[in-house]
Design an enzyme around this catalytic site. Structure first.
Site, mmCIF file in Angstrom:
data_model
loop_
_atom_site.group_PDB
_atom_site.id
_atom_site.type_symbol
_atom_site.label_atom_id
_atom_site.label_comp_id
_atom_site.label_asym_id
_atom_site.label_seq_id
_atom_site.Cartn_x
_atom_site.Cartn_y
_atom_site.Cartn_z
ATOM 1 N N GLU A 5 0.811 -1.225 0.000
ATOM 2 C CA GLU A 5 0.000 0.000 0.000
ATOM 3 C C GLU A 5 0.843 1.273 0.000
ATOM 4 O O GLU A 5 0.401 2.314 -0.494
ATOM 5 C CB GLU A 5 -0.963 0.014 1.184
ATOM 6 C CG GLU A 5 -2.097 -1.005 1.099
ATOM 7 C CD GLU A 5 -1.714 -2.369 1.641
ATOM 8 O OE1 GLU A 5 -0.520 -2.614 1.928
ATOM 9 O OE2 GLU A 5 -2.620 -3.218 1.791
ATOM 10 N N PHE A 32 -11.072 -6.883 14.619
ATOM 11 C CA PHE A 32 -10.035 -7.372 13.704
ATOM 12 C C PHE A 32 -9.724 -6.301 12.650
ATOM 13 O O PHE A 32 -10.631 -5.778 12.010
ATOM 14 C CB PHE A 32 -10.520 -8.661 13.035
ATOM 15 C CG PHE A 32 -9.533 -9.197 12.022
ATOM 16 C CD1 PHE A 32 -8.268 -9.618 12.418
ATOM 17 C CD2 PHE A 32 -9.869 -9.262 10.674
ATOM 18 C CE1 PHE A 32 -7.364 -10.102 11.489
ATOM 19 C CE2 PHE A 32 -8.957 -9.739 9.739
ATOM 20 C CZ PHE A 32 -7.700 -10.158 10.148
ATOM 21 N N GLN A 33 -8.469 -5.999 12.515
ATOM 22 C CA GLN A 33 -7.977 -5.015 11.541
ATOM 23 C C GLN A 33 -8.574 -3.621 11.752
ATOM 24 O O GLN A 33 -8.778 -2.870 10.811
ATOM 25 C CB GLN A 33 -8.194 -5.492 10.096
ATOM 26 C CG GLN A 33 -7.357 -6.729 9.794
ATOM 27 C CD GLN A 33 -7.239 -7.067 8.330
ATOM 28 O OE1 GLN A 33 -8.160 -6.825 7.566
ATOM 29 N NE2 GLN A 33 -6.120 -7.623 7.924
ATOM 30 N N LYS A 51 -17.274 -0.607 6.651
ATOM 31 C CA LYS A 51 -17.861 -1.610 5.748
ATOM 32 C C LYS A 51 -19.365 -1.428 5.570
ATOM 33 O O LYS A 51 -19.880 -1.494 4.458
ATOM 34 C CB LYS A 51 -17.659 -2.996 6.373
ATOM 35 C CG LYS A 51 -16.370 -3.657 6.029
ATOM 36 C CD LYS A 51 -16.197 -4.914 6.854
ATOM 37 C CE LYS A 51 -16.839 -6.094 6.136
ATOM 38 N NZ LYS A 51 -16.288 -7.378 6.668
ATOM 39 N N MET A 79 24.381 8.430 1.070
ATOM 40 C CA MET A 79 24.330 9.756 1.677
ATOM 41 C C MET A 79 24.689 9.692 3.162
ATOM 42 O O MET A 79 25.348 10.596 3.694
ATOM 43 C CB MET A 79 22.946 10.374 1.485
ATOM 44 C CG MET A 79 22.855 11.817 1.925
ATOM 45 S SD MET A 79 24.074 12.852 1.094
ATOM 46 C CE MET A 79 23.095 13.542 -0.231
HETATM 47 C C1 LIG Z 1 12.652 5.561 4.537
HETATM 48 C C2 LIG Z 1 13.961 6.199 4.836
HETATM 49 N N1 LIG Z 1 14.803 5.624 5.723
HETATM 50 C C3 LIG Z 1 15.999 6.192 5.988
HETATM 51 C C4 LIG Z 1 16.368 7.363 5.398
HETATM 52 C C5 LIG Z 1 17.704 8.031 5.725
HETATM 53 N N2 LIG Z 1 18.557 8.079 4.527
HETATM 54 C C6 LIG Z 1 18.672 9.183 3.760
HETATM 55 S S1 LIG Z 1 19.670 8.965 2.461
HETATM 56 C C7 LIG Z 1 19.999 7.384 2.897
HETATM 57 C C8 LIG Z 1 20.926 6.529 2.088
HETATM 58 C C9 LIG Z 1 20.364 6.194 0.758
HETATM 59 O O1 LIG Z 1 21.123 5.152 0.215
HETATM 60 P P1 LIG Z 1 20.867 4.652 -1.248
HETATM 61 O O2 LIG Z 1 19.429 4.415 -1.470
HETATM 62 O O3 LIG Z 1 21.767 3.513 -1.535
HETATM 63 O O4 LIG Z 1 21.255 5.911 -2.125
HETATM 64 P P2 LIG Z 1 22.615 6.718 -2.269
HETATM 65 O O5 LIG Z 1 22.655 7.743 -1.185
HETATM 66 O O6 LIG Z 1 23.732 5.725 -2.154
HETATM 67 O O7 LIG Z 1 22.510 7.323 -3.615
HETATM 68 C C10 LIG Z 1 19.330 7.046 4.063
HETATM 69 C C11 LIG Z 1 19.430 5.744 4.746
HETATM 70 C C12 LIG Z 1 15.446 7.938 4.503
HETATM 71 N N3 LIG Z 1 15.686 9.096 3.893
HETATM 72 N N4 LIG Z 1 14.269 7.329 4.236
#
Ligand SMILES: Cc1ncc(C[n+]2csc(CCOP(=O)(O)OP(=O)(O)O)c2C)c(N)n1
Length: 563
Positions: free
Chosen positions: A49, A111-112, A161, A471
């Site tokens: 979802e 439920f749910q 529902k 990042m």
């Molecule tokens: C749902 C979620 N969890 C954690 C983060 C924190 N976060 C920001 S950038 C990043 C790393 C992203 O890694 P990747 O998808 O491999 O992309 P890259 O930065 O290597 O291009 C994380 C963990 C986030 N933005 N969103």
């Protein structure tokens, strides 16, 4: 005519011009689904979802129309939450419809059962729990009106529902009047005259365009204003594509990973005209030193934004398009020659040639993005995920197509790109749509490959695989003494995975293969997965450390050459 609640929902969707919805069935929406199948509305069965909400969001951002997602009660509804929050932070109009347990079971931990209106209250413009079928026609009408009017945003409708099954006389309202809700559209005339006077008197005016320009469809007006006075235009991340990025007056993105010259322009201008932007901390850095030499004009449709983060010298509450239409004739045509020549020079002089140098024999992400730009002529709709890939995409693709960049700015939601790209492709079946994702973010909503195949969406998926949560690794390198705590991430064999889903795929490892691989992907009529093995420890530059002034940019040479 008497209709069931489920029929009322479908009738309303048709009347609101909805031709596609994204959703996932369950016990609490089974009646709605049983009805929906008889209506001329295409239902896209996502695999989770969260993807339904992101797809509705991508659809809305790409089309300017309201996106719709549907989920069942309980876990179905909670799975929407990340997508709803993503849409809320970026002012994207979606209507989320959730099933709920029957009214006689409400509040009994049935439920749910989950209180989804309560959960989503802070991340929606409005949410409804409909306990009487007679309310449904006007709730549907209101929900669409609220989602798309004023500052757009998500609205949730939770329908038990038994309400879906109950019948009532169907009478769909033509118009909605909500006491206390009247989005201000026209800006105050006197203030607009004042704005023009300030612009006419400025020596170094700069426009900062935000998402509001795109949301109000003010791209033509923005260009007309900029060209009338030869004013340079910088954008926020979500403002990208408000002005064609190859236009001579386009300065590119500002902020934490903004272009150096764009950030410098903010610090040097004497008048900053902020259109439909909210002074996010990623844009301003340290507020006290933001645009220190400038008077600030802020135009926004949401009065709550005025003075929230930065106190402007002049504020106009109104729709950006309407305000600009009234403003433009009052602005003196002129050429701000010196200031603009200076800026364009610094724009040309700023280069990071190393971004395009293969490292350790490997591709760099900027090389990949620039190649996709070249091959698509700046006309693709790029849907980026979150992380380094997002910033490189924003920096190195020149978006000339309107609404050409779809990305999660405010919430920064990893896993956004793949499902949002589905919504984008649904809105524009003939457009070239690329999803650029990191190896981390791709694995967060990877299951949507199945939806892409089932729907025959010809999305080109570029995985920038650096083996890290890049990042976060970059922050660890720069601010945590290279302690890479839990950021190395492994990947499945993406070629086998794509094969399992029936998607052609290629791994691109060398610069020599780059061009032909991208071109080949574009020639293939359906979806394609391209996995680019990119330099593992490359960083996004420049970078303004969190909380620092935007004039304190870290550049590559400072880190890699220890300057
Ligand atoms: C749902 C979620 N969890 C954690 C983060 C924190 N976060 C920001 S950038 C990043 C790393 C992203 O890694 P990747 O998808 O491999 O992309 P890259 O930065 O290597 O291009 C994380 C963990 C986030 N933005 N969103």
């Amino acid at each position: 005519m008497k209709l069931t609640g489920a029929q009322i929902v479908c009738e309303a969707l048709v009347r609101e011009g909805v031709d596609v919805v994204f959703g996932y069935p369950g016990g609490s929406v089974i009646k709605l689904y049983d009805t929906l199948i008889d209506y001329p509305i295409h239902h896209v069965l996502v695999r989770h979802e969260q993807a339904a909400a992101h797809a509705a969001d991508g659809y809305a951002r790409a089309s300017g129309k309201v996106g719709v997602c549907i989920a069942t009660s309980g876990p179905g509804a909670t799975n929407l939450v990340t997508g709803i929050a993503t849409a809320y932070m970026d002012s994207s109009p979606i209507v989320a419809i959730t099933g709920q347990v029957s009214t006689n079971l409400l509040g009994r931990d049935a439920f749910q059962e989950v209180d989804i209106t309560g959960i989503t209250m802070p991340i929606t413009k409005h949410s409804y729990l409909v306990t009487d079928v007679r309310e449904l026609p006007h709730v549907m009408k209101e929900a669409f009106y609220i989602a798309r009017s004023g500052r757009p945003g998500p609205v949730l409708i939770d329908i038990p529902k038994d309400v879906q099954a109950a019948e009532t006389e169907f009478d769909y309202p033509d118009e909605i009047k909500l006491p206390g809700y009247e989005p201000p559209l026209e800006g105050d005339e006197d203030l607009i005259q004042k704005m023009a006077d300030m612009i006419n008197a400025a020596e170094r005016p700069l426009i900062l365009a935000g998402h509001g320009v795109i949301l109000s469809g003010a791209e033509d007006e923005l260009l007309a204003l900029a060209e009338r006075g030869n004013f340079p235009v910088a954008t926020t991340l979500l403002g990208i594509s408000a002005i064609p990025e190859t236009h001579r007056l386009a300065l590119g993105m500002v902020g934490m990973h903004g272009h150096k010259y764009a950030n410098q322009a903010i610090q040097r201008c004497d008048l900053l005209i902020v259109l439909g932007a909210r002074f996010s901390d990623r844009v301003t850095g340290k507020v006290a030193t933001f645009a220190p030499n400038a008077k600030i004009i802020h135009v926004d449709i949401d009065p709550a934004e005025i003075g929230k983060n930065v106190e402007p010298d002049l504020a106009i509450v109104g729709d950006v398009k309407r305000v600009l239409r009234a403003l433009i004739p009052l602005v003196q045509p002129r050429l701000c020659v010196e200031w603009i020549t200076d800026l364009l020079r610094s724009r040309q002089q700023y280069q990071d040639p190393q971004a395009f140098q293969p490292k350790n024999g490997r591709l760099t992400s900027p090389m990949v993005i620039r190649e996709i730009w070249r091959a698509t002529g700046g006309q693709a709709i790029m849907v980026s995920d979150v992380g380094q890939n997002q910033m490189w995409e924003a920096q190195y693709y020149f978006h000339d197509r309107r609404r050409g960049l779809i990305t999660s700015g405010g919430l920064g939601t990893m896993g956004f790109a793949l499902p949002a790209a589905m919504g984008v492709q649904a809105a524009h079946p003939d457009a070239v749509v690329w999803a650029t994702v990191g190896d981390g973010g791709f694995q967060m909503t990877i299951q949507e490959l199945a939806t892409i195949v089932q729907e025959k969406y010809p999305i080109k998926i570029a995985i920038l695989n650096n083996g890290y949560l890049g990042m976060v690794r970059q922050w660890q390198q720069l601010f945590f003494e290279r302690r890479y705590a839990f950021t190395p991430i492994s990947s499945p064999d993406y070629l086998k995975l794509a094969e399992a889903y029936g998607i052609p795929a290629k791994r691109v490892t060398t610069p020599a293969d780059l061009r032909s691989s991208v071109e080949e992907a574009l020639r293939i009529p359906g979806p394609v997965v391209l996995e680019f093995l990119v330099e593992r420890e490359d960083n996004v530059y420049p970078m303004v450390p969190a909380g620092a002034s935007i004039s304190e940019m870290i550049e590559r040479h400072m880190v890699e050459e220890g300057a």
